[in-house]
Design a protein around this motif. Structure first.
Motif, PDB file in Angstrom:
ATOM      1  N   LEU A  33       0.735  -1.421  -0.412  1.00 11.71           N
ATOM      2  CA  LEU A  33      -0.360   0.279   0.043  1.00 11.71           C
ATOM      3  C   LEU A  33       0.866   1.157  -0.122  1.00 11.71           C
ATOM      4  CD1 LEU A  33      -2.485  -1.136   2.971  1.00 11.71           C
ATOM      5  CD2 LEU A  33      -2.781  -0.961   0.169  1.00 11.71           C
ATOM      6  N   THR A  34       2.299   1.241   0.482  1.00 13.40           N
ATOM      7  CA  THR A  34       3.543   2.191   0.394  1.00 13.40           C
ATOM      8  C   THR A  34       4.570   1.575  -0.026  1.00 13.40           C
ATOM      9  OG1 THR A  34       3.588   1.427   2.629  1.00 13.40           O
ATOM     10  CG2 THR A  34       2.444   2.569   2.897  1.00 13.40           C
ATOM     11  N   GLU A  35       5.007   2.710  -0.320  1.00 10.85           N
ATOM     12  CA  GLU A  35       6.545   2.697  -1.211  1.00 10.85           C
ATOM     13  C   GLU A  35       7.435   2.513  -0.467  1.00 10.85           C
ATOM     14  OE1 GLU A  35       8.337   4.934  -4.696  1.00 10.85           O
ATOM     15  OE2 GLU A  35       8.700   2.610  -5.423  1.00 10.85           O
ATOM     16  N   GLU A  36       8.185   1.877   0.493  1.00  8.68           N
ATOM     17  CA  GLU A  36       8.769   1.943   1.519  1.00  8.68           C
ATOM     18  C   GLU A  36      10.213   1.592   1.307  1.00  8.68           C
ATOM     19  OE1 GLU A  36       8.050   1.114   5.155  1.00  8.68           O
ATOM     20  OE2 GLU A  36       6.354   2.370   5.097  1.00  8.68           O
ATOM     21  N   PHE A  37      11.406   2.228   1.317  1.00  5.14           N
ATOM     22  CA  PHE A  37      12.904   1.859   1.082  1.00  5.14           C
ATOM     23  C   PHE A  37      13.580   1.664   2.436  1.00  5.14           C
ATOM     24  CE2 PHE A  37      11.449   4.442  -2.608  1.00  5.14           C
ATOM     25  CZ  PHE A  37      12.280   3.084  -3.277  1.00  5.14           C
ATOM     26  N   TYR A  38      14.375   0.489   2.897  1.00  2.23           N
ATOM     27  CA  TYR A  38      14.743   0.283   4.271  1.00  2.23           C
ATOM     28  C   TYR A  38      16.454   0.942   4.123  1.00  2.23           C
ATOM     29  CZ  TYR A  38      11.860  -3.616   4.957  1.00  2.23           C
ATOM     30  OH  TYR A  38      10.964  -4.194   5.369  1.00  2.23           O
ATOM     31  N   GLY A  39      16.861   1.349   4.787  1.00  2.96           N
ATOM     32  CA  GLY A  39      18.354   1.581   4.920  1.00  2.96           C
ATOM     33  C   GLY A  39      19.324   0.830   6.302  1.00  2.96           C
ATOM     34  N   ILE A  40      20.310   0.450   5.971  1.00  2.69           N
ATOM     35  CA  ILE A  40      21.153   0.648   7.824  1.00  2.69           C
ATOM     36  C   ILE A  40      21.361   2.105   7.947  1.00  2.69           C
ATOM     37  CG2 ILE A  40      22.753  -0.057   8.049  1.00  2.69           C
ATOM     38  CD1 ILE A  40      23.974  -1.394   5.722  1.00  2.69           C
ATOM     39  N   PRO A  41      20.500   1.923  10.053  1.00 11.94           N
ATOM     40  CA  PRO A  41      21.051   3.475  10.336  1.00 11.94           C
ATOM     41  C   PRO A  41      22.333   3.390  10.836  1.00 11.94           C
ATOM     42  CG  PRO A  41      19.360   1.831  11.903  1.00 11.94           C
ATOM     43  CD  PRO A  41      19.970   1.193   9.951  1.00 11.94           C
ATOM     44  N   LEU A  42      22.672   4.389  10.580  1.00  5.60           N
ATOM     45  CA  LEU A  42      24.028   4.873  11.753  1.00  5.60           C
ATOM     46  C   LEU A  42      24.041   5.964  12.295  1.00  5.60           C
ATOM     47  CD1 LEU A  42      25.381   3.984   8.860  1.00  5.60           C
ATOM     48  CD2 LEU A  42      26.422   3.493   9.646  1.00  5.60           C
ATOM     49  N   PRO A  43      24.875   5.864  13.763  1.00  2.29           N
ATOM     50  CA  PRO A  43      24.665   7.322  14.553  1.00  2.29           C
ATOM     51  C   PRO A  43      24.793   8.656  13.289  1.00  2.29           C
ATOM     52  CG  PRO A  43      26.533   6.244  15.392  1.00  2.29           C
ATOM     53  CD  PRO A  43      25.718   5.018  14.153  1.00  2.29           C
ATOM     54  N   LEU A  44      24.232   9.869  13.625  1.00  2.00           N
ATOM     55  CA  LEU A  44      24.280  11.303  13.133  1.00  2.00           C
ATOM     56  C   LEU A  44      25.298  11.057  12.623  1.00  2.00           C
ATOM     57  CD1 LEU A  44      22.065  11.814  12.288  1.00  2.00           C
ATOM     58  CD2 LEU A  44      21.809  13.949  13.820  1.00  2.00           C
ATOM     59  N   ASN A  45      25.802  11.001  11.209  1.00  3.36           N
ATOM     60  CA  ASN A  45      27.083  11.643  10.777  1.00  3.36           C
ATOM     61  C   ASN A  45      28.353  10.682  10.932  1.00  3.36           C
ATOM     62  OD1 ASN A  45      25.617  14.077   9.410  1.00  3.36           O
ATOM     63  ND2 ASN A  45      25.677  15.002  11.002  1.00  3.36           N
ATOM     64  N   SER A  46      28.096   9.937  11.451  1.00  6.28           N
ATOM     65  CA  SER A  46      28.905   8.430  11.722  1.00  6.28           C
ATOM     66  C   SER A  46      29.914   8.340  10.049  1.00  6.28           C
ATOM     67  CB  SER A  46      27.885   6.915  11.642  1.00  6.28           C
ATOM     68  OG  SER A  46      29.249   6.712  11.501  1.00  6.28           O
ATOM     69  N   ALA A  47      31.377   8.147  10.707  1.00  7.96           N
ATOM     70  CA  ALA A  47      32.222   8.409   9.799  1.00  7.96           C
ATOM     71  C   ALA A  47      32.588   6.958   9.667  1.00  7.96           C
ATOM     72  CB  ALA A  47      34.007   7.985  11.489  1.00  7.96           C
ATOM     73  N   ASN A  48      31.730   5.660   9.891  1.00  7.07           N
ATOM     74  CA  ASN A  48      31.439   4.794   9.333  1.00  7.07           C
ATOM     75  C   ASN A  48      30.336   4.922   8.206  1.00  7.07           C
ATOM     76  OD1 ASN A  48      33.256   2.764  10.871  1.00  7.07           O
ATOM     77  ND2 ASN A  48      31.518   2.844  12.498  1.00  7.07           N
ATOM     78  N   LEU A  49      29.879   6.177   8.118  1.00 16.67           N
ATOM     79  CA  LEU A  49      28.762   6.212   6.355  1.00 16.67           C
ATOM     80  C   LEU A  49      29.233   5.740   5.518  1.00 16.67           C
ATOM     81  CD1 LEU A  49      25.457   6.186   6.324  1.00 16.67           C
ATOM     82  CD2 LEU A  49      26.109   8.757   6.106  1.00 16.67           C
ATOM     83  N   PRO A  50      30.106   6.353   4.951  1.00 18.49           N
ATOM     84  CA  PRO A  50      30.714   6.430   3.445  1.00 18.49           C
ATOM     85  C   PRO A  50      31.555   4.718   3.569  1.00 18.49           C
ATOM     86  CG  PRO A  50      31.658   8.138   4.846  1.00 18.49           C
ATOM     87  CD  PRO A  50      31.447   7.101   5.673  1.00 18.49           C
ATOM     88  N   ARG A  51      32.140   4.047   4.385  1.00 19.40           N
ATOM     89  CA  ARG A  51      31.792   2.665   4.411  1.00 19.40           C
ATOM     90  C   ARG A  51      31.370   2.108   4.343  1.00 19.40           C
ATOM     91  NH1 ARG A  51      36.196   0.593   8.181  1.00 19.40           N
ATOM     92  NH2 ARG A  51      34.898   1.059   9.711  1.00 19.40           N
ATOM     93  N   VAL A  52      29.816   2.392   4.573  1.00 19.55           N
ATOM     94  CA  VAL A  52      29.019   1.540   4.899  1.00 19.55           C
ATOM     95  C   VAL A  52      28.114   1.621   2.920  1.00 19.55           C
ATOM     96  CG1 VAL A  52      26.324   1.010   5.292  1.00 19.55           C
ATOM     97  CG2 VAL A  52      27.992   0.362   6.512  1.00 19.55           C
TER      98      VAL A  52
END
Ligand code: GLN
Length: 502
Positions: free
Chosen positions: A210-229
């Motif tokens: 009924l909706t369109e949703e996208f899953y994402g991997i959450p990390l702490p806000l502005n985490s240094a690991n985000l670019p690697r993930v």
């Protein structure tokens, strides 16, 4: 002298350098090699336990592959879905895989990776239900949802809907099976998987995606690991690993994924509300929950007192089978956790009755009261028994010699004295019960604690909310101990007589 000072200086300099290196080194090593990833393994096929106890699922394979591509290992930590964002905010975990939909509200509290799965909500009903196909059809109906999910937010927007929130998707679906609600709003792949694997019988999906949703991997806000993930995700999307994992769990080709979950990628960053305004906004709802908590505690303590007194007296009966039955009751209810008893009564009893052909559903209030009073009766019974046994045998003999029968002896001689001695432990029991009412939150009962949880699941301000909830409980327990203290003073003959004389 100067030389000595010089060596001392050099030594402390070296020590500080070593410390910096050590701390820096540990920090770096953690950042580099292993990420702690939160997961709630009750959401098949994304994260769940294999019969061997190992965590498995689409998300689990995905994060391992991402780690492999980006050069980090993964260590899972079990955290409930509504606790994931607070844990990321507190920095106790580095990331999470939780089939978590990327939403604007969540993006204010955590940073999401690029989308890794396309999903949507579905309505589940009992097979054969007529007239429910769309969200509009759910107006005024009762709906079970999983706390803090997009399904819960969607249900909240349906006019007149009576919503019950549960700690896990499976519990919401069990509620539907037991006939206590008309529908469940949940992520479509999860409901479909449960139906397909046969773990969910008598349920069908109407109104899929009924909706369109996208899953994402959450990390702490502005985490240094985000670019690697993100880099890891991009790699596995391009090299075919993603398609392989998708095929393994859904036996289909994956759909195309966008680079960002929002069409207009700019995120609106709002300034977070001040603590006081968070508390003030929550207070009216919390106080409504407090009233329910009080209702639960007072009714259950009253019933527990009656039941407990009878069982306590039965425990002292001269008739052996009566004594044994009372003993067995006390042992069972004192020897098993209240939480298990609540689950047993609310989720366990209806299927049992249905299996023998009786259509039986439980009203939540009744189920909560039954569980709390049965449990408290066991403790009260022991208090009553102890109170009666503490009265000297001379009193029984004196009553007998006055010609009183056993019931009269109990009624006029023993109980009035025993009751005074029972008051302090009864006061303790009431306070315990008052706090234990928070456990019925698991059956979707919106008492004080659950109201706090529900607000927290929307505004991600756990500290303010749970601190306020604790203070309200504290106020209630302090008031009750004052009340019991007053009763004790009132019932103390020495003090009462003194008061009369004055
Ligand atoms: N995708 C849904 C959400 O993010 C449900 C996720 C879950 O229950 N694990 O709200």
């Amino acid at each position: 002298m100067i030389q000595l000072r010089g060596t001392r200086f050099l030594r402390s300099l070296l020590l500080s350098l070593l410390c910096v290196l050590l701390v820096g080194g540990i920090g770096k090593a953690q950042e580099k090699s292993v990420l702690t990833v939160a997961v709630e393994p009750v959401f098949a096929p994304f994260e769940f336990r294999a019969p061997s106890g190992e965590i498995q699922g689409f998300d689990v394979d995905l994060i391992r592959a991402v780690g492999q591509a980006a050069g980090f290992g993964v260590e899972f930590r079990n955290i409930t879905f509504d606790g994931i964002i607070p844990s990321l905010q507190a920095g106790t975990v580095d990331a999470a895989v939780a089939a978590m939909t990327i939403t604007e509200a969540r993006s204010q509290a955590v940073s999401f990776s690029r989308p890794y799965f396309r999903a949507g909500l579905a309505i589940a009903v009992r097979s054969g239900t007529q007239g429910i196909k769309t969200l509009d059809d759910l107006k005024g109906k009762s709906i079970a949802v999983h706390i803090g999910t997009t399904g819960a937010t969607t249900a909240k927007g349906i006019p007149g809907a009576k919503i019950r929130t549960f700690d896990a998707a499976v519990l919401a679906l069990q509620e539907l099976r037991n006939g206590n609600v008309d529908a469940v709003i949940e992520d479509s792949p999860v409901t479909l998987y449960a139906i397909k694997t046969g773990s969910l019988k008598g349920i069908e999906v109407v109104g899929n995606l009924l909706t369109e949703e996208f899953y994402g991997i959450p990390l702490p806000l502005n985490s240094a690991n985000l670019p690697r993930v993100n880099q890891g995700l991009t790699t596995i999307l391009q090299n075919g690993t993603y398609a392989q994992i998708y095929q393994k769990w859904f036996a289909a080709q994956p759909p195309q994924l966008p680079d960002s979950a929002f069409a207009n990628a700019q995120k609106t960053q709002t300034t977070p509300a001040g603590s006081l305004s968070v508390i003030l906004n929550a207070l009216p709802t919390l106080l409504k929950g407090t009233l329910i908590t009080l209702q639960l505690a007072v009714v259950s303590v009253f019933l527990g007192l009656i039941g407990g007194s009878l069982i306590g007296v039965a425990r002292l009966s001269a008739i052996k089978p009566v004594q044994w039955a009372a003993r067995a009751y006390i042992d069972f209810f004192r020897g098993t956790p209240l939480l298990v008893q609540i689950f047993m009564i609310y989720f366990g009893l209806p299927p049992l009755f249905q299996a023998i052909g009786l259509s039986f559903t439980f009203d939540r209030f009744i189920a909560a009261i039954v569980a709390l009073s049965c449990n408290s009766a066991a403790y009260v019974a022991e208090i009553v028994r102890g109170g009666i046994q503490s009265i000297e045998t001379g009193q029984f003999e004196a009553a007998q010699s006055l010609g009183l029968n056993p019931v009269q002896t109990l009624r006029y001689v023993i109980l009035p004295q025993a009751f005074r001695r029972m008051l302090p432990p009864l006061g303790n029991q009431f306070i315990t019960l008052l706090k234990d009412t928070s456990l019925v939150a698991v059956i979707g009962f919106e008492e004080l604690f659950r109201q706090g949880q529900l607000i927290q699941a929307e505004n991600y301000r756990p500290f303010e909310l749970y601190a306020t909830v604790s203070l309200i409980y504290l106020a209630l327990t302090l008031l009750s101990s004052q009340g019991f203290g007053f009763l004790e003073r009132k019932m103390n003959p020495a003090r009462r007589d003194k008061a009369k004389k004055v």
